[in-house]
Design an enzyme around this catalytic site. Structure first.
Site, PDB file in Angstrom:
ATOM      1  N   LYS A  22       0.862  -1.389   0.043  1.00  9.42           N
ATOM      2  CA  LYS A  22      -0.112   0.004   0.080  1.00  9.42           C
ATOM      3  C   LYS A  22       0.771   1.578   0.101  1.00  9.42           C
ATOM      4  CE  LYS A  22      -2.229   1.681   3.567  1.00  9.42           C
ATOM      5  NZ  LYS A  22      -1.441   3.286   3.953  1.00  9.42           N
ATOM      6  N   ASN A  23       1.919   0.834   0.774  1.00  9.84           N
ATOM      7  CA  ASN A  23       3.007   2.477   0.870  1.00  9.84           C
ATOM      8  C   ASN A  23       3.404   2.561  -0.095  1.00  9.84           C
ATOM      9  OD1 ASN A  23       1.243   3.241   3.060  1.00  9.84           O
ATOM     10  ND2 ASN A  23       2.699   2.242   4.899  1.00  9.84           N
ATOM     11  N   CYS A 116      -4.323  12.829  13.426  1.00 16.42           N
ATOM     12  CA  CYS A 116      -4.894  11.468  13.443  1.00 16.42           C
ATOM     13  C   CYS A 116      -4.871  10.578  14.529  1.00 16.42           C
ATOM     14  CB  CYS A 116      -4.377  10.408  12.030  1.00 16.42           C
ATOM     15  SG  CYS A 116      -3.026  10.245  12.127  1.00 16.42           S
ATOM     16  N   ARG A 121       0.622  14.571  13.826  1.00 12.20           N
ATOM     17  CA  ARG A 121       1.634  14.508  12.168  1.00 12.20           C
ATOM     18  C   ARG A 121       1.497  16.170  11.572  1.00 12.20           C
ATOM     19  NH1 ARG A 121      -1.033   8.679   9.945  1.00 12.20           N
ATOM     20  NH2 ARG A 121       1.445   9.010   8.854  1.00 12.20           N
ATOM     21  N   LEU A 125       8.273  19.716   6.972  1.00 10.76           N
ATOM     22  CA  LEU A 125       9.299  18.802   6.447  1.00 10.76           C
ATOM     23  C   LEU A 125       9.005  19.333   5.196  1.00 10.76           C
ATOM     24  CD1 LEU A 125      11.193  15.860   8.758  1.00 10.76           C
ATOM     25  CD2 LEU A 125      12.025  18.214   8.413  1.00 10.76           C
ATOM     26  N   ASP A 307       4.992   0.410  12.406  1.00 12.20           N
ATOM     27  CA  ASP A 307       4.063  -0.279  11.484  1.00 12.20           C
ATOM     28  C   ASP A 307       3.002  -1.179  11.563  1.00 12.20           C
ATOM     29  OD1 ASP A 307       2.713   2.532  10.452  1.00 12.20           O
ATOM     30  OD2 ASP A 307       3.315   2.375   8.611  1.00 12.20           O
ATOM     31  N   ARG A 399      -8.467  -0.341   4.936  1.00 12.73           N
ATOM     32  CA  ARG A 399      -7.811   0.372   4.475  1.00 12.73           C
ATOM     33  C   ARG A 399      -6.219  -0.199   3.703  1.00 12.73           C
ATOM     34  NH1 ARG A 399      -6.201   5.265   8.255  1.00 12.73           N
ATOM     35  NH2 ARG A 399      -5.105   5.234   6.336  1.00 12.73           N
TER      36      ARG A 399
END
Ligand code: UD1
Length: 420
Positions: A22-23, A116, A121, A125, A307, A399
């Site tokens: 996904k990422n 979130c 977050r 940057l 994660d 998700r």
């Protein structure tokens, strides 16, 4: 809305195939904005988040379709430069359209994603890097409004308080591919997903040196062309199934993952007494009878991934002795502790540390999914626990985990969905 029901405490068996990452897929899909030519991306997982990115690309004026696991992105007229709040607020990954839009259109108006449940977050940057490339940045009504007559190459340091940033690196890198001259990104993120993005950009004609390192050197080109590309396997999904096998002491075969992306996890499990073996691209576990407690600290890659922190915590809840987790990427990412308490876990939070005293057994309970990976931790806890666990708001799992319930049922787990 649906909830996931798990009848736990049964050993699992069989084989599970790991989906595309996904990422990696999200920034690579965003990178298709850098060209007018068609792009074909294979091994895209069918998830809520990748569907959101398809919607976003369409809202920006692209034709974007998913067929099986293949995404085709084509141009159909001119691009729009506005990424709306509705699409960016549901998924932070959407923010990585900022760099490509700016490079292609010299202007972009992208909603700020907001915080979130895992923390504040910030995006400082991202903005620092784009500003260094010559972008004027203003914040207007919750949107980042970025304009740049000409992006010009420069050297920029992207290290932050919590280390390098994955999506800030992606944004600045994508903008730099079409900038005039050479850009050096110091303290770039070196996650496999960024490496995969670099290879996609190179396939489009970008000139990038230092791929896979903390120093990316980009020589800007005038235009990029279409490309065909394969997404890497999802290392977080693979790690989740490895931890699920460890926690339920099951003999399952995990197919198609890149073992080399999982060293930090493999090493930690080895210290606990679980050997993770890789043979012909199939991962299996060898369990010792008594697990040993360990300390885990999350870091940017190649360190232990944040994660996988919640999933690892579930395993620690039944590991005899005292285990410790230190969260160095998102110091507040502990929302799952309260839900694990409801299942009988003994966990104390002290700042960015969680101190876990192993218990003999967890008990099924109704629990609330709050974010994607915390929910994956609850699935593992539910599979270990005696009795029935109900995971409410299971859309969080959708998700990031492709066909989760089908994959679990294929391993012999007793799981099913019910309407809330
Ligand atoms: C990505 C992943 C997410 C993962 C995270 C860390 C995607 C779509 N998401 O998110 O699953 O948990 O990497 O591995 O790829 N930070 C700043 N300023 C910034 C940006 C980040 O201070 O401008 C901080 C963050 O608050 C956090 C740390 O840097 O403490 C790392 O965050 P970052 O790598 O940016 O996470 P994402 O790229 O958003």
């Amino acid at each position: 809305m649906e909830k996931l029901i798990i009848e736990g405490n049964r050993p699992l068996k069989g084989e599970v195939e790991i989906s595309g990452s996904k990422n990696a897929a999200l920034p690579i899909m965003a990178a298709t904005l850098l060209t007018d030519e068609p792009c074909i991306i294979r091994r895209v997982p069918k998830l809520r988040d990748t569907m959101t990115m398809l919607k976003l690309l369409r809202s920006l004026g692209k034709r974007a379709e998913l067929s099986g696991h293949e995404v085709i992105v084509e141009s159909k007229g001119s691009l729009r430069h506005v990424a709306e709040y509705q699409l960016v607020s549901t998924m932070r990954g959407s923010f990585c359209v900022l760099g490509p839009l700016l490079a292609k259109l010299h202007k972009a108006r992208v909603s700020l994603p907001g915080g979130c449940v895992i923390g504040v977050r910030p995006v400082d940057l991202h903005l620092k890097g784009l500003h260094a490339l010559g972008t004027k940045i203003e914040i207007e009504n919750g949107y980042v409004v970025a304009t740049a007559k000409n992006l010009r190459g420069t050297s920029v340091y992207l290290g932050g308080v919590f280390g390098s940033s994955v999506l800030a690196t992606a944004n600045v890198l994508m903008a730099a591919t079409l900038a005039k001259g050479q850009t050096t990104i110091e303290s770039a993120a070196c996650e496999p997903e960024i490496e995969n993005l670099c290879y996609f950009l190179q396939a489009m004609g970008a000139q990038i040196d230092g791929v896979g390192s903390h120093r990316l050197v980009v020589s800007g080109v005038k235009r990029l062309h279409g490309a065909r590309f394969d997404i890497i396997p999802d290392r977080i999904e693979a790690g989740t199934y490895i931890l699920l096998a460890a926690a339920t002491r099951s003999d399952i075969r995990i197919k198609g993952a890149h073992y080399a992306h999982l060293w930090a996890l493999v090493d930690k499990l080895d210290q606990m007494g679980i050997r993770v073996i890789n043979q012909n691209n199939v991962i299996r576990l060898e369990h010792q009878w008594r697990l040993k407690p360990v300390g885990v600290t999350t870091h940017p890659y190649p360190g232990f991934p944040t994660d996988l922190q919640a999933q690892f915590m579930s395993l620690m809840t039944i590991t005899p002795g005292v285990s410790i987790i230190t969260e160095r990427v998102y110091p507040d990412r502990f929302i799952h502790i309260a839900e694990l308490h409801r299942m009988g876990a003994d966990i104390r939070r002290e700042g960015s540390n969680a101190i876990i005293q192993g218990v003999k057994v967890l008990h099924g309970a109704p629990v609330m999914a709050s974010d994607l990976r915390a929910s994956a931790g609850l699935v593992i806890a539910g599979l270990m626990a005696k009795g029935r666990t109900e995971i409410h708001r299971m859309y969080h799992l959708e998700r990031g985990y492709e066909n989760l319930d089908d994959k679990l049922m294929g391993l012999g787990a007793k799981v099913y969905r019910e309407k809330e």
